[in-house]
Design an enzyme around this catalytic site. Structure first.
Site, short mmCIF file in Angstrom:
data_model
loop_
_atom_site.label_atom_id
_atom_site.label_comp_id
_atom_site.label_asym_id
_atom_site.label_seq_id
_atom_site.Cartn_x
_atom_site.Cartn_y
_atom_site.Cartn_z
N GLY B 107 0.83 -1.19 0.00
CA GLY B 107 0.00 0.00 0.00
C GLY B 107 0.86 1.24 0.00
O GLY B 107 2.09 1.15 0.03
N GLU B 108 0.20 2.37 -0.06
CA GLU B 108 0.96 3.60 -0.05
C GLU B 108 0.40 4.54 1.01
O GLU B 108 -0.81 4.76 1.06
CB GLU B 108 0.91 4.25 -1.43
CG GLU B 108 2.27 4.25 -2.06
CD GLU B 108 2.23 4.58 -3.53
OE1 GLU B 108 2.80 5.60 -3.89
OE2 GLU B 108 1.61 3.81 -4.30
N GLY B 109 1.27 5.03 1.85
CA GLY B 109 0.85 5.99 2.85
C GLY B 109 1.26 7.37 2.43
O GLY B 109 1.77 7.56 1.32
N SER B 110 1.04 8.34 3.30
CA SER B 110 1.39 9.70 2.92
C SER B 110 2.90 9.89 2.88
O SER B 110 3.41 10.81 2.26
CB SER B 110 0.76 10.69 3.89
OG SER B 110 0.93 10.25 5.21
N GLY B 112 5.17 7.37 2.00
CA GLY B 112 5.89 6.53 1.05
C GLY B 112 5.22 5.19 0.90
O GLY B 112 4.11 4.96 1.37
N LYS B 129 8.17 0.08 5.60
CA LYS B 129 7.71 1.41 5.22
C LYS B 129 8.92 2.08 4.61
O LYS B 129 9.96 2.22 5.27
CB LYS B 129 7.31 2.15 6.50
CG LYS B 129 6.03 2.93 6.43
CD LYS B 129 5.75 3.49 7.82
CE LYS B 129 4.62 4.45 7.83
NZ LYS B 129 4.28 4.89 9.19
N ASP B 227 -4.71 10.19 17.19
CA ASP B 227 -5.20 9.99 15.83
C ASP B 227 -5.81 8.61 15.66
O ASP B 227 -5.52 7.90 14.69
CB ASP B 227 -4.06 10.23 14.83
CG ASP B 227 -4.59 10.48 13.42
OD1 ASP B 227 -5.80 10.76 13.29
OD2 ASP B 227 -3.80 10.40 12.46
#
Lengths: 336, 474
Positions: B107-110, B112, B129, B227
């Site tokens: 997957g892709e996070g904010s 990377g 990550k 969060d």
């Protein structure tokens, strides 16, 4: 009755048969061998009702409920635990499995077995003394930890006098038993945060005078494990009051400073994590401050050379640098 | 509602940065092979003699030049109509980072990409990550947040909090690799895969209890997560919930008398009234209780308790603290939600109170709606090990490639007709080989996903071609 065939016995009969067998096993008359066999057989039957077998599903809820009710009424759980050392090897394991399964049973929000054990705390005390008998210690351990998951039961154990026996059990010479006892001990002291914090606060003196002995133990493993657990307990936010109390006692500081100099690097390292709390305390009581001031230079010097090979552990180095700075900047309280 | 409302505020600015960055990424790697039969998606490494070689990026081009003279010219100029060209699939090349074998994208996070990895020493499945400094710098407080998160994660050890195992740097490429626990997806991706965007109650119950366990641990370590939301709650293969993303978490001082906080960060829709109203200070742990309450509301109803067209409206609505619970939610869950979404943080339920709440202590009946599964990753609902094909390719490449010559795939390009022929042949073989590969079923429908099914046996793959002779790495 066929040996491997499907049993037609209902819960009431099985429990009755098992109880008779355990009773005759307890008496130890000449039919002991036969009794032993009956105990094992009936235990397997009960276990299969709860867990099922490779070709049979566990029994329906109604049967299990009946079984549980029979177990409560006949007081069989206590009887089994009291005679655990007389039951054969596989049988001991079956007892633990049956016990744990019955314990986990839930009806809506209720856990009937937990409620039952609350009215029969002997069960818990008998299990705890199980650590004194090598052949049943580990079986009792698995049952105890299952009990400790329930706050009500953990509370009974913590607040009982028998709890202080754990300080002895965790030090016994048989390593596997000592470790098992320690994990139960730790579970009791950490699982239910609010309960544990209350317990430690109200019984502070008694618990920590016992704990002191663990930290001074001859046994390296005990020393190391208990020091690590101490660090975890003190740094847990729930135990804030306990921590402030602990770090105001100069005796505790002296102990940690001595442990910083222990031969074992692991113990040194664990001691560091308790020691840092004394130094970081913004409101150090005078006796603590005095000790630190008296050793100011030596401590700075010592910390400068302390575990210098942990270069990759940034957090540790940050903390160490912080401590060195703090100790360097220590000043006597005005007016002294 | 605007999807941004569910994003952490820290990542607002990252959206655009992300888009163009990943576009560059595409260009770097995913070159169609029409022009050159052997451009590879992943760094070609022959790691047998020197596994560290992958760092030198340009080695493939060098090899290419060297081998040009060896190319079989007639093969090279094989004539194919343009519409008949099928692009070559990704070439699987083993890539090592430290002791870890790289797998596919998860997957892709904010910050990377996240890829699967296998620890070659312990054979444990991990996720990595990959953080690029270039990207991080564009995110406000990006580097700071990452450093803080690493520092926090290192000292945490709980079954319901994501674990950080290792941290690697590649200064040359300005990349950082965070080796973490392997997870299959977040609650958010699961919710998104359902029509109602909610879980059956018994499933929500399971996750919620785990969330509370993890939260209790964090709070005991004096950490306020700030969060909590379905997107930050990951699931392991064993269905264990892992609280993740401690990028905006705050640690309260060891000697602080209470948990007073001054800064509110996190995703707007999950913020409590005290933050929405801009209070100067507020009790920190209760922030997590509120957002867990919103999370529980969200996963059981498919909605949010507070909505708004923009952040001002949203905060206005949260600030008032008035919301309704859909009638299908019954007691005792209603009472729990009301207690967790209590406007006054001091009157809001504590973790202890939540744990003892009837909804939590009662075992829910697993009846009703069926379980919402973790959505499949590229067609693979079992989330099989994606590292394995690379290993197979690496160690069994040669003999299998020879065998594939019988397949008639010695051409580097392949036409529709040949593809169909091979597909046919593959199906036949599938019938004879009984391989417990679960994605076979959907793989046969489309050629794009067939690479997933073919991972076990290279020979039956319709997308495995022999590269230009002589261009093979020795």
């Amino acid at each position: 009755m066929p040996l491997f065939g499907k049993s037609t016995k209902g819960p009431a009969e099985v429990v009755k048969a098992l109880k008779e067998a355990v009773n005759s096993l307890e008496k130890g008359d000449k039919k002991a061998e036969k009794a032993q066999e009956d105990v094992s057989k009936n235990l397997v039957l009960i276990k299969n009702m709860l867990y099922g077998t490779s070709d049979a599903e566990p029994q329906a809820d109604i049967i299990v409920a009946q079984l549980a009710q029979e177990l409560y009424n006949s007081n069989l759980l206590l009887l089994l635990i009291q005679n655990l050392n007389r039951i054969d090897f596989e049988g001991k394991k079956d007892v633990a499995q049956v016990f744990n399964n019955i314990l986990r049973r839930q009806i809506g929000t209720r856990s009937p077995t937990v409620e039952y054990i609350c009215t029969k705390p002997e069960i818990l005390f008998t299990l705890m003394t199980g650590y004194e008998h090598q052949e049943i210690a580990l079986n009792c351990g698995t049952m105890l930890r299952e009990c400790a998951r329930y706050e009500a039961l953990a509370k009974i154990m913590l607040y009982s006098d028998d709890f202080y026996n754990f300080f002895r059990y965790v030090e016994v010479s048989t390593f596997d038993i000592a470790s098992d006892a320690f994990s139960t001990f730790k579970e009791l002291l950490t699982r239910h945060k609010v309960l544990c914090a209350d317990f430690l606060e109200t019984n502070y003196d008694k618990v920590f005078s016992h704990y002191q002995r663990l930290l001074n133990s001859e046994n390296y493993v005990t020393r190391r494990q208990s020091l690590k657990l101490l660090g975890e307990l003190l740094l847990d936010r729930h135990n804030f009051t306990v921590m402030t109390r602990y770090i105001s006692n100069p005796e505790n500081l002296k102990l940690m400073m001595n442990m910083l100099k222990e031969r074992s690097r692991n113990i040194q390292f664990e001691a560091f994590h308790v020691f840092k709390v004394f130094v970081a305390n913004p409101n150090k009581p005078k006796p603590i401050l005095d000790i630190l001031l008296r050793n100011q230079e030596k401590l700075v010097d010592f910390l400068m050379r302390f575990h210098t090979d942990r270069a990759e552990d940034e957090q540790f180095n940050d903390e160490k640098a912080y401590l060195i700075r703090q100790i360097k900047e220590l000043k006597p309280i005005q007016g002294h | 509602m605007d999807s941004n409302m569910c994003q952490t505020s820290k990542s607002f600015d990252s959206e655009t940065a992300e888009a163009d960055a990943s576009y560059e990424e595409e260009n770097e790697h995913e070159i169609a092979t029409a022009e050159f039969g052997e451009e590879e998606e992943l760094k070609p490494v022959d790691s047998r003699p020197n596994p560290q070689l992958w760092i030198t990026r340009n080695s493939s081009h060098a090899d290419f030049d060297d081998d040009l003279e060896n190319i079989n010219i007639s093969n090279f100029f094989h004539r194919v109509d343009s519409d008949q060209i099928i692009y070559q699939s990704k070439k699987r090349r083993l890539k090592l980072v430290g002791k870890y074998v790289m797998g596919d994208l998860l997957g892709e996070g904010s910050y990377g990409k996240v890829k699967e990895m296998l620890d070659s020493e312990t054979l444990c499945r991990r996720a990595v990550k990959i953080l690029k400094q270039r990207k991080l710098r564009r995110i406000p407080n990006g580097e700071q947040n990452v450093q803080r998160e690493i520092k926090l994660l290192r000292k945490l050890d709980h079954k319901n909090v994501i674990k950080l195992f290792d941290e690697l740097h590649n200064y040359e490429k300005q990349k950082m690799y965070l080796i973490m626990e392997f997870c299959v997806g977040s609650l958010q991706t699961m919710l998104d895969s359902t029509p109602d965007k909610k879980f059956p109650l018994w499933q929500a119950h399971d996750y919620f209890l785990q969330l509370i366990e993890g939260l209790e641990y964090l709070h005991s370590m004096r950490i306020i997560h700030k969060d909590i939301k379905p997107g930050n709650l990951l699931l392991s293969l064993e269905n264990q919930l892992k609280i993740s993303d401690l990028g905006v978490a705050e640690t309260i001082d060891l000697f602080a008398k209470d948990d007073t906080c001054f800064i509110g960060q996190g995703s707007p829709a999950f913020q409590p009234p005290e933050i929405a109203n801009g209070l100067e200070f507020f009790p920190g742990f209760k922030v997590d209780i509120w957002s867990s309450g919103v999370t529980l509301y969200n996963i059981t109803t498919g909605r949010y308790p507070f909505e708004g067209d923009n952040i001002y409206r949203l905060f206005e609505s949260i600030g008032k603290g008035v919301f309704t619970i859909p009638p299908e939610i019954q007691e005792p869950l209603r009472d729990l939600l009301l207690g967790m979404l209590e406007k006054d943080p001091y009157a809001r339920f504590s973790l202890q109170r939540i744990k003892r709440h009837t909804w939590c202590t009662r075992q829910p009946s697993p009846e009703g709606l069926p379980k919402v599964p973790v959505p499949p990753l590229r067609g693979d609902m079992w989330h099989s090990l994606t590292v394995l094909p690379y290993l197979i390719e690496h160690y069994y490449d040669e003999p299998l490639e020879d065998a594939s010559e019988d397949d008639g795939s010695q051409h580097e390009y392949i036409t529709e007709r040949q593809l169909n022929e091979m597909d046919e042949r593959r199906k036949q073989r599938d019938r004879t080989f009984v391989v417990a590969e679960n994605s076979n079923g959907n793989a046969q429908s489309s050629s794009s996903s067939s690479k997933k099914s073919s991972r076990w046996k290279k020979t039956i793959s319709c997308m495995s071609f022999k590269t230009i002779p002589g261009c093979k790495q020795s």
